[in-house]
Every structure is written in C-alpha cells, then in structure tokens.
Design a protein around this motif. Structure first.
Motif, mmCIF file in Angstrom:
data_model
loop_
_atom_site.group_PDB
_atom_site.id
_atom_site.type_symbol
_atom_site.label_atom_id
_atom_site.label_comp_id
_atom_site.label_asym_id
_atom_site.label_seq_id
_atom_site.Cartn_x
_atom_site.Cartn_y
_atom_site.Cartn_z
ATOM 1 N N THR A 186 -10.412 -9.574 -1.613
ATOM 2 C CA THR A 186 -10.762 -10.976 -1.858
ATOM 3 C C THR A 186 -9.735 -11.673 -2.735
ATOM 4 O O THR A 186 -9.755 -12.895 -2.847
ATOM 5 C CB THR A 186 -12.145 -11.095 -2.513
ATOM 6 O OG1 THR A 186 -12.137 -10.378 -3.741
ATOM 7 C CG2 THR A 186 -13.233 -10.553 -1.602
ATOM 8 N N GLY A 187 -8.848 -10.894 -3.366
ATOM 9 C CA GLY A 187 -7.828 -11.500 -4.207
ATOM 10 C C GLY A 187 -6.753 -10.519 -4.612
ATOM 11 O O GLY A 187 -7.002 -9.323 -4.713
ATOM 12 N N VAL A 188 -5.546 -11.031 -4.811
ATOM 13 C CA VAL A 188 -4.432 -10.248 -5.338
ATOM 14 C C VAL A 188 -3.974 -10.971 -6.595
ATOM 15 O O VAL A 188 -3.553 -12.126 -6.527
ATOM 16 C CB VAL A 188 -3.267 -10.149 -4.317
ATOM 17 C CG1 VAL A 188 -2.123 -9.354 -4.896
ATOM 18 C CG2 VAL A 188 -3.749 -9.547 -3.012
ATOM 19 N N VAL A 189 -4.107 -10.332 -7.749
ATOM 20 C CA VAL A 189 -3.792 -10.982 -9.023
ATOM 21 C C VAL A 189 -2.766 -10.167 -9.798
ATOM 22 O O VAL A 189 -2.650 -8.957 -9.623
ATOM 23 C CB VAL A 189 -5.051 -11.195 -9.896
ATOM 24 C CG1 VAL A 189 -6.020 -12.133 -9.235
ATOM 25 C CG2 VAL A 189 -5.712 -9.880 -10.224
ATOM 26 N N ILE A 238 -8.838 -2.568 -7.775
ATOM 27 C CA ILE A 238 -7.985 -1.416 -7.490
ATOM 28 C C ILE A 238 -6.672 -1.637 -8.217
ATOM 29 O O ILE A 238 -5.964 -2.612 -7.962
ATOM 30 C CB ILE A 238 -7.760 -1.258 -5.975
ATOM 31 C CG1 ILE A 238 -9.103 -1.076 -5.266
ATOM 32 C CG2 ILE A 238 -6.834 -0.085 -5.699
ATOM 33 C CD1 ILE A 238 -9.009 -1.058 -3.761
ATOM 34 N N GLN A 239 -6.359 -0.724 -9.156
ATOM 35 C CA GLN A 239 -5.162 -0.867 -9.968
ATOM 36 C C GLN A 239 -4.002 -0.045 -9.424
ATOM 37 O O GLN A 239 -2.859 -0.483 -9.483
ATOM 38 C CB GLN A 239 -5.457 -0.449 -11.403
ATOM 39 C CG GLN A 239 -6.490 -1.325 -12.046
ATOM 40 C CD GLN A 239 -6.788 -0.894 -13.465
ATOM 41 O OE1 GLN A 239 -6.181 0.023 -13.998
ATOM 42 N NE2 GLN A 239 -7.746 -1.561 -14.085
ATOM 43 N N ASN A 240 -4.279 1.157 -8.907
ATOM 44 C CA ASN A 240 -3.226 2.028 -8.412
ATOM 45 C C ASN A 240 -3.074 1.817 -6.910
ATOM 46 O O ASN A 240 -3.770 2.435 -6.106
ATOM 47 C CB ASN A 240 -3.557 3.483 -8.728
ATOM 48 C CG ASN A 240 -2.428 4.415 -8.381
ATOM 49 O OD1 ASN A 240 -1.407 3.995 -7.845
ATOM 50 N ND2 ASN A 240 -2.604 5.691 -8.677
ATOM 51 N N LEU A 241 -2.156 0.953 -6.521
ATOM 52 C CA LEU A 241 -1.985 0.621 -5.105
ATOM 53 C C LEU A 241 -1.306 1.736 -4.332
ATOM 54 O O LEU A 241 -1.304 1.723 -3.102
ATOM 55 C CB LEU A 241 -1.203 -0.686 -4.959
ATOM 56 C CG LEU A 241 -1.817 -1.903 -5.646
ATOM 57 C CD1 LEU A 241 -1.009 -3.149 -5.326
ATOM 58 C CD2 LEU A 241 -3.259 -2.078 -5.246
ATOM 59 N N ASP A 242 -0.737 2.726 -5.018
ATOM 60 C CA ASP A 242 -0.130 3.861 -4.321
ATOM 61 C C ASP A 242 -1.184 4.762 -3.680
ATOM 62 O O ASP A 242 -0.859 5.576 -2.818
ATOM 63 C CB ASP A 242 0.714 4.695 -5.285
ATOM 64 C CG ASP A 242 1.945 3.949 -5.769
ATOM 65 O OD1 ASP A 242 2.416 3.063 -5.020
ATOM 66 O OD2 ASP A 242 2.428 4.237 -6.885
ATOM 67 N N ASN A 243 -2.455 4.621 -4.076
ATOM 68 C CA ASN A 243 -3.542 5.403 -3.486
ATOM 69 C C ASN A 243 -4.331 4.617 -2.461
ATOM 70 O O ASN A 243 -5.359 5.069 -1.985
ATOM 71 C CB ASN A 243 -4.514 5.882 -4.577
ATOM 72 C CG ASN A 243 -3.899 6.906 -5.469
ATOM 73 O OD1 ASN A 243 -2.920 7.542 -5.110
ATOM 74 N ND2 ASN A 243 -4.455 7.070 -6.649
ATOM 75 N N LEU A 281 -2.841 -6.378 -8.979
ATOM 76 C CA LEU A 281 -4.110 -5.687 -8.812
ATOM 77 C C LEU A 281 -4.836 -6.271 -7.607
ATOM 78 O O LEU A 281 -4.658 -7.436 -7.271
ATOM 79 C CB LEU A 281 -5.001 -5.874 -10.042
ATOM 80 C CG LEU A 281 -4.420 -5.555 -11.399
ATOM 81 C CD1 LEU A 281 -5.396 -5.987 -12.486
ATOM 82 C CD2 LEU A 281 -4.118 -4.091 -11.513
ATOM 83 N N LEU A 282 -5.698 -5.473 -6.982
ATOM 84 C CA LEU A 282 -6.519 -5.965 -5.880
ATOM 85 C C LEU A 282 -7.939 -6.180 -6.361
ATOM 86 O O LEU A 282 -8.512 -5.314 -7.024
ATOM 87 C CB LEU A 282 -6.548 -4.955 -4.730
ATOM 88 C CG LEU A 282 -5.232 -4.610 -4.068
ATOM 89 C CD1 LEU A 282 -5.485 -3.620 -2.939
ATOM 90 C CD2 LEU A 282 -4.539 -5.844 -3.552
ATOM 91 N N ASP A 318 0.833 -1.197 0.000
ATOM 92 C CA ASP A 318 0.000 0.000 0.000
ATOM 93 C C ASP A 318 0.874 1.256 0.000
ATOM 94 O O ASP A 318 2.096 1.189 -0.138
ATOM 95 C CB ASP A 318 -0.976 -0.009 1.185
ATOM 96 C CG ASP A 318 -0.298 0.173 2.534
ATOM 97 O OD1 ASP A 318 0.945 0.199 2.599
ATOM 98 O OD2 ASP A 318 -1.028 0.279 3.534
ATOM 99 N N PHE A 319 0.246 2.413 0.172
ATOM 100 C CA PHE A 319 0.921 3.707 0.175
ATOM 101 C C PHE A 319 2.017 3.787 1.238
ATOM 102 O O PHE A 319 3.059 4.394 1.032
ATOM 103 C CB PHE A 319 -0.120 4.810 0.403
ATOM 104 C CG PHE A 319 0.456 6.181 0.566
ATOM 105 C CD1 PHE A 319 0.954 6.865 -0.525
ATOM 106 C CD2 PHE A 319 0.504 6.781 1.807
ATOM 107 C CE1 PHE A 319 1.499 8.129 -0.378
ATOM 108 C CE2 PHE A 319 1.041 8.046 1.962
ATOM 109 C CZ PHE A 319 1.540 8.720 0.868
#
Length: 79
Positions: free
Chosen positions: A43-46, A68-73, A55-56, A13-14
C-alpha cells in the motif's frame, strides 16, 4: 520524523525487481519454531531518511498493516 515523498533509492525485491504500490509480495514469518511465507499487498513505499533504505507498508490477507524492512527477504509474486 519526516518522510520523503518519493524514495531516493528504488525498492527492489530479492530478485532485483522493482516493488511498487499495488504489487503482491511474499515474505518470511517466524513464530517460535514455526516458519512460513506470508502474502501481502503493498500500500506504500516510504523512506524516512535519505541515509536509510525504503520500507514497504503492506496489508496482509487478514487486513493487518505490516511494515517490511528487509527487502532482501521479500519477493514480488503479482502486480
């Protein structure tokens, strides 16, 4: 499209904390001029490709599936 079963790059994460299935995260949402933070359960990390970041796959409180594509946010708020 093929998916890698275990991502080659860790999902952080951020704040640099590891994101795993079962964690609760918050992420920013914008609709028009309104902005707010939305909570979701992971529910998943792919990772679709070794050249792309992970991606989450999450469920928000209404039960809708979100990616969620941008994990920095994104920030982990619960485990």
């Amino acid at each position: 499209m093929t998916t890698i079963n275990s991502p080659t790059v860790p999902a952080n994460d951020f704040l640099g904390r590891l994101i795993e299935v079962g964690h609760t995260v918050v992420y920013p949402v914008r609709r028009g001029s309104k902005m707010w933070m939305q909570k979701a359960s992971v529910t998943g990390v792919v990772q679709h490709d070794r050249t792309q970041p992970p991606l989450l796959v999450c469920l928000n409180p209404t039960g809708r599936r979100v990616t969620i594509q941008n994990l920095d946010n994104c920030v982990v708020v619960g485990g």
